[in-house]
Write a protein that holds these residues in place. Sequence first.
Motif, PDB file in Angstrom:
ATOM      1  N   SER B  72       0.876  -1.004  -0.542  1.00  0.00           N
ATOM      2  CA  SER B  72      -0.533   0.131  -0.052  1.00  0.00           C
ATOM      3  C   SER B  72       0.648   1.269  -0.325  1.00  0.00           C
ATOM      4  CB  SER B  72      -0.830  -0.002   0.764  1.00  0.00           C
ATOM      5  OG  SER B  72      -1.261  -0.876   0.919  1.00  0.00           O
ATOM      6  N   ARG B  73       2.304   1.152   0.331  1.00  0.00           N
ATOM      7  CA  ARG B  73       2.886   2.775   0.022  1.00  0.00           C
ATOM      8  C   ARG B  73       3.365   2.971  -1.279  1.00  0.00           C
ATOM      9  NH1 ARG B  73       7.393   4.269  -1.557  1.00  0.00           N
ATOM     10  NH2 ARG B  73       8.927   1.788  -1.813  1.00  0.00           N
ATOM     11  N   SER B  74       2.966   4.141  -1.409  1.00  0.00           N
ATOM     12  CA  SER B  74       2.701   5.061  -2.478  1.00  0.00           C
ATOM     13  C   SER B  74       4.074   6.394  -2.965  1.00  0.00           C
ATOM     14  CB  SER B  74       1.459   5.573  -2.177  1.00  0.00           C
ATOM     15  OG  SER B  74       1.385   6.286  -4.085  1.00  0.00           O
ATOM     16  N   GLU B  75       4.540   6.052  -4.084  1.00  0.00           N
ATOM     17  CA  GLU B  75       5.058   6.934  -4.651  1.00  0.00           C
ATOM     18  C   GLU B  75       4.564   7.545  -5.540  1.00  0.00           C
ATOM     19  OE1 GLU B  75       9.347   4.905  -4.557  1.00  0.00           O
ATOM     20  OE2 GLU B  75       8.750   5.123  -6.070  1.00  0.00           O
ATOM     21  N   MET B  76       4.724   9.230  -5.964  1.00  0.00           N
ATOM     22  CA  MET B  76       4.227   9.726  -6.694  1.00  0.00           C
ATOM     23  C   MET B  76       5.330  10.915  -7.657  1.00  0.00           C
ATOM     24  SD  MET B  76       2.678  13.584  -5.635  1.00  0.00           S
ATOM     25  CE  MET B  76       3.483  14.330  -7.557  1.00  0.00           C
ATOM     26  N   ASN B  77       5.864  10.624  -8.380  1.00  0.00           N
ATOM     27  CA  ASN B  77       6.878  11.275  -9.270  1.00  0.00           C
ATOM     28  C   ASN B  77       6.290  12.137 -10.476  1.00  0.00           C
ATOM     29  OD1 ASN B  77       8.466  11.437 -12.131  1.00  0.00           O
ATOM     30  ND2 ASN B  77       9.638  10.349 -10.655  1.00  0.00           N
ATOM     31  N   VAL B  78       7.462  13.549 -10.021  1.00  0.00           N
ATOM     32  CA  VAL B  78       6.740  14.584 -11.660  1.00  0.00           C
ATOM     33  C   VAL B  78       7.996  14.933 -12.364  1.00  0.00           C
ATOM     34  CG1 VAL B  78       6.294  16.699 -11.534  1.00  0.00           C
ATOM     35  CG2 VAL B  78       6.292  15.517  -9.534  1.00  0.00           C
ATOM     36  N   SER B  79       8.093  14.506 -13.855  1.00  0.00           N
ATOM     37  CA  SER B  79       9.096  14.434 -14.902  1.00  0.00           C
ATOM     38  C   SER B  79       9.096  15.883 -15.208  1.00  0.00           C
ATOM     39  CB  SER B  79       9.342  13.934 -15.237  1.00  0.00           C
ATOM     40  OG  SER B  79       7.493  13.702 -16.377  1.00  0.00           O
ATOM     41  N   THR B  80      10.419  16.198 -15.497  1.00  0.00           N
ATOM     42  CA  THR B  80      10.276  17.839 -16.501  1.00  0.00           C
ATOM     43  C   THR B  80      10.409  19.073 -15.432  1.00  0.00           C
ATOM     44  OG1 THR B  80       9.960  16.542 -18.335  1.00  0.00           O
ATOM     45  CG2 THR B  80      10.743  18.564 -18.948  1.00  0.00           C
ATOM     46  N   LEU B  81      10.200  18.438 -14.572  1.00  0.00           N
ATOM     47  CA  LEU B  81       9.921  20.265 -13.744  1.00  0.00           C
ATOM     48  C   LEU B  81       9.926  21.412 -14.134  1.00  0.00           C
ATOM     49  CD1 LEU B  81      11.225  18.437  -9.905  1.00  0.00           C
ATOM     50  CD2 LEU B  81       9.190  18.914 -10.301  1.00  0.00           C
ATOM     51  N   GLU B  82       8.897  22.610 -13.457  1.00  0.00           N
ATOM     52  CA  GLU B  82       8.467  23.153 -13.511  1.00  0.00           C
ATOM     53  C   GLU B  82       8.361  23.959 -12.941  1.00  0.00           C
ATOM     54  OE1 GLU B  82       5.053  23.453 -16.070  1.00  0.00           O
ATOM     55  OE2 GLU B  82       6.232  22.285 -17.784  1.00  0.00           O
ATOM     56  N   LEU B  83       8.450  25.744 -12.766  1.00  0.00           N
ATOM     57  CA  LEU B  83       8.641  26.925 -11.397  1.00  0.00           C
ATOM     58  C   LEU B  83       7.876  26.465 -10.618  1.00  0.00           C
ATOM     59  CD1 LEU B  83      10.621  30.240 -12.920  1.00  0.00           C
ATOM     60  CD2 LEU B  83      10.957  28.255 -11.110  1.00  0.00           C
ATOM     61  N   GLY B  84       6.363  26.450 -11.724  1.00  0.00           N
ATOM     62  CA  GLY B  84       5.191  26.430 -10.956  1.00  0.00           C
ATOM     63  C   GLY B  84       4.340  24.836 -10.303  1.00  0.00           C
ATOM     64  N   ASP B  85       5.563  24.125 -10.115  1.00  0.00           N
ATOM     65  CA  ASP B  85       5.419  22.549 -10.124  1.00  0.00           C
ATOM     66  C   ASP B  85       5.709  22.932  -7.990  1.00  0.00           C
ATOM     67  OD1 ASP B  85       6.593  20.897 -12.324  1.00  0.00           O
ATOM     68  OD2 ASP B  85       4.773  21.680 -12.434  1.00  0.00           O
ATOM     69  N   SER B  86       6.128  24.062  -8.354  1.00  0.00           N
ATOM     70  CA  SER B  86       6.435  24.642  -6.439  1.00  0.00           C
ATOM     71  C   SER B  86       4.944  24.511  -5.329  1.00  0.00           C
ATOM     72  CB  SER B  86       7.429  25.754  -6.639  1.00  0.00           C
ATOM     73  OG  SER B  86       8.425  25.235  -6.793  1.00  0.00           O
ATOM     74  N   ALA B  87       5.430  23.302  -4.389  1.00  0.00           N
ATOM     75  CA  ALA B  87       3.725  23.304  -3.916  1.00  0.00           C
ATOM     76  C   ALA B  87       4.374  22.266  -2.881  1.00  0.00           C
ATOM     77  CB  ALA B  87       2.898  22.420  -4.696  1.00  0.00           C
ATOM     78  N   LEU B  88       3.343  22.754  -1.489  1.00  0.00           N
ATOM     79  CA  LEU B  88       3.091  21.878  -0.720  1.00  0.00           C
ATOM     80  C   LEU B  88       2.810  20.016  -1.435  1.00  0.00           C
ATOM     81  CD1 LEU B  88       2.987  20.587   1.628  1.00  0.00           C
ATOM     82  CD2 LEU B  88       1.731  21.268   2.456  1.00  0.00           C
ATOM     83  N   TYR B  89       3.049  18.668  -1.834  1.00  0.00           N
ATOM     84  CA  TYR B  89       2.424  17.909  -1.842  1.00  0.00           C
ATOM     85  C   TYR B  89       1.566  16.645  -1.122  1.00  0.00           C
ATOM     86  CZ  TYR B  89       3.888  19.363  -6.623  1.00  0.00           C
ATOM     87  OH  TYR B  89       3.717  19.898  -7.562  1.00  0.00           O
ATOM     88  N   LEU B  90       0.806  16.613  -0.847  1.00  0.00           N
ATOM     89  CA  LEU B  90      -0.488  15.939   0.556  1.00  0.00           C
ATOM     90  C   LEU B  90      -0.472  14.181   0.295  1.00  0.00           C
ATOM     91  CD1 LEU B  90      -1.742  18.656   1.228  1.00  0.00           C
ATOM     92  CD2 LEU B  90      -0.467  17.981   3.118  1.00  0.00           C
ATOM     93  N   CYS B  91       0.219  13.262   1.137  1.00  0.00           N
ATOM     94  CA  CYS B  91      -0.785  12.296   0.613  1.00  0.00           C
ATOM     95  C   CYS B  91      -2.046  12.113   1.591  1.00  0.00           C
ATOM     96  CB  CYS B  91       0.352  11.302   0.270  1.00  0.00           C
ATOM     97  SG  CYS B  91      -0.209   9.200   0.867  1.00  0.00           S
ATOM     98  N   ALA B  92      -2.505  11.338   0.948  1.00  0.00           N
ATOM     99  CA  ALA B  92      -3.545  11.067   2.167  1.00  0.00           C
ATOM    100  C   ALA B  92      -4.466   9.709   2.122  1.00  0.00           C
ATOM    101  CB  ALA B  92      -4.985  10.987   2.120  1.00  0.00           C
ATOM    102  N   SER B  93      -4.367   8.887   2.928  1.00  0.00           N
ATOM    103  CA  SER B  93      -4.968   7.163   3.189  1.00  0.00           C
ATOM    104  C   SER B  93      -6.182   7.149   3.321  1.00  0.00           C
ATOM    105  CB  SER B  93      -4.006   6.792   3.453  1.00  0.00           C
ATOM    106  OG  SER B  93      -3.695   6.616   4.894  1.00  0.00           O
ATOM    107  N   SER B  94      -6.860   6.329   3.397  1.00  0.00           N
ATOM    108  CA  SER B  94      -8.217   5.337   3.810  1.00  0.00           C
ATOM    109  C   SER B  94      -8.463   4.237   3.729  1.00  0.00           C
ATOM    110  CB  SER B  94      -9.790   6.126   3.596  1.00  0.00           C
ATOM    111  OG  SER B  94      -9.632   6.278   1.551  1.00  0.00           O
ATOM    112  N   ARG B  95      -9.288   3.745   4.706  1.00  0.00           N
ATOM    113  CA  ARG B  95      -9.513   2.220   4.241  1.00  0.00           C
ATOM    114  C   ARG B  95      -9.950   1.702   3.130  1.00  0.00           C
ATOM    115  NH1 ARG B  95     -11.535   1.464   9.643  1.00  0.00           N
ATOM    116  NH2 ARG B  95     -13.381   2.073   9.261  1.00  0.00           N
ATOM    117  N   ASP B  96     -11.204   2.780   2.459  1.00  0.00           N
ATOM    118  CA  ASP B  96     -11.589   2.702   1.460  1.00  0.00           C
ATOM    119  C   ASP B  96     -11.841   4.058   0.839  1.00  0.00           C
ATOM    120  OD1 ASP B  96     -13.625  -0.012  -0.140  1.00  0.00           O
ATOM    121  OD2 ASP B  96     -12.687   2.217  -0.996  1.00  0.00           O
ATOM    122  N   LEU B  97     -13.463   4.011   0.282  1.00  0.00           N
ATOM    123  CA  LEU B  97     -14.187   5.097  -0.027  1.00  0.00           C
ATOM    124  C   LEU B  97     -14.457   5.594   0.999  1.00  0.00           C
ATOM    125  CD1 LEU B  97     -16.716   3.647  -1.862  1.00  0.00           C
ATOM    126  CD2 LEU B  97     -14.294   5.295  -3.004  1.00  0.00           C
TER     127      LEU B  97
END
Lengths: 113, 115
Positions: B72-97
């Motif tokens: 259940s571990r997850s990764e996210m990838n952003v390629s060819t970074l742009e200045l506008g990609d500067s942000a806080l990236y948040l991960c969230a989890s739940s059992r299901d819906l």
Amino acid sequence: DQQVKQNSPSLSVQEGRISILNCDYTNSMFDYFLWYKKYPAEGPTFLISISSIKDKNEDGRFTVFLNKSAKHLSLHIVPSQPGDSAVYFCAASAKLGAQKLVFGQGTRLTINP
Amino acid sequence: KAGVTQTPRYLIKTRGQQVTLSCSPISGHRSVSWYQQTPGQGLQFLFEYFSETQRNKGNFPGRFSGRQFSNSRSEMNVSTLELGDSALYLCASSRDLPRPGNTIYFGEGSWLTVV
């Protein structure tokens, strides 16, 4: 098209008084609503939620009211405390939308001593 | 019970580089979603994974991708970074819906600055 709107960017309330934060939505498919509290550079902290089959849910000092016909919900905090100062986000989820939450823009609440 | 854990907490990248962010959900949670928070756009949904399958995707370009592993571990990838990609990236989890008694919990986020 903003499906969840929090029209007040900021709100200032005296300590001990009631804080009322409002949220409107446009998508009638939303059936579950949540409120989160957020401090800068931290993740949102879950506060309280309400299902569309209810019109009120209470948890301690926090109460959420849902008016489905008006597509409006509100969060009441009473009594307000200095530690409640934060940004509050309203979020909505649709039955078919899996875990996707649609957030409002947030309301910055400041509690004055 | 440990919360949602995200690494790294802070990072700086240059334009054109790529970045990988990691998320460990709460134990027992099988659904992981990612959000981007910027001052101008607020909190926006990126994508969601459940049992290693992407279940939903937001309106982001193909440079943003993710995956979920069997634990259940997850990764996210952003390629060819742009200045506008500067942000806080948040991960969230739940059992299901997200439903009463099945809340979505957020990690503290990964703060990405692109220079």
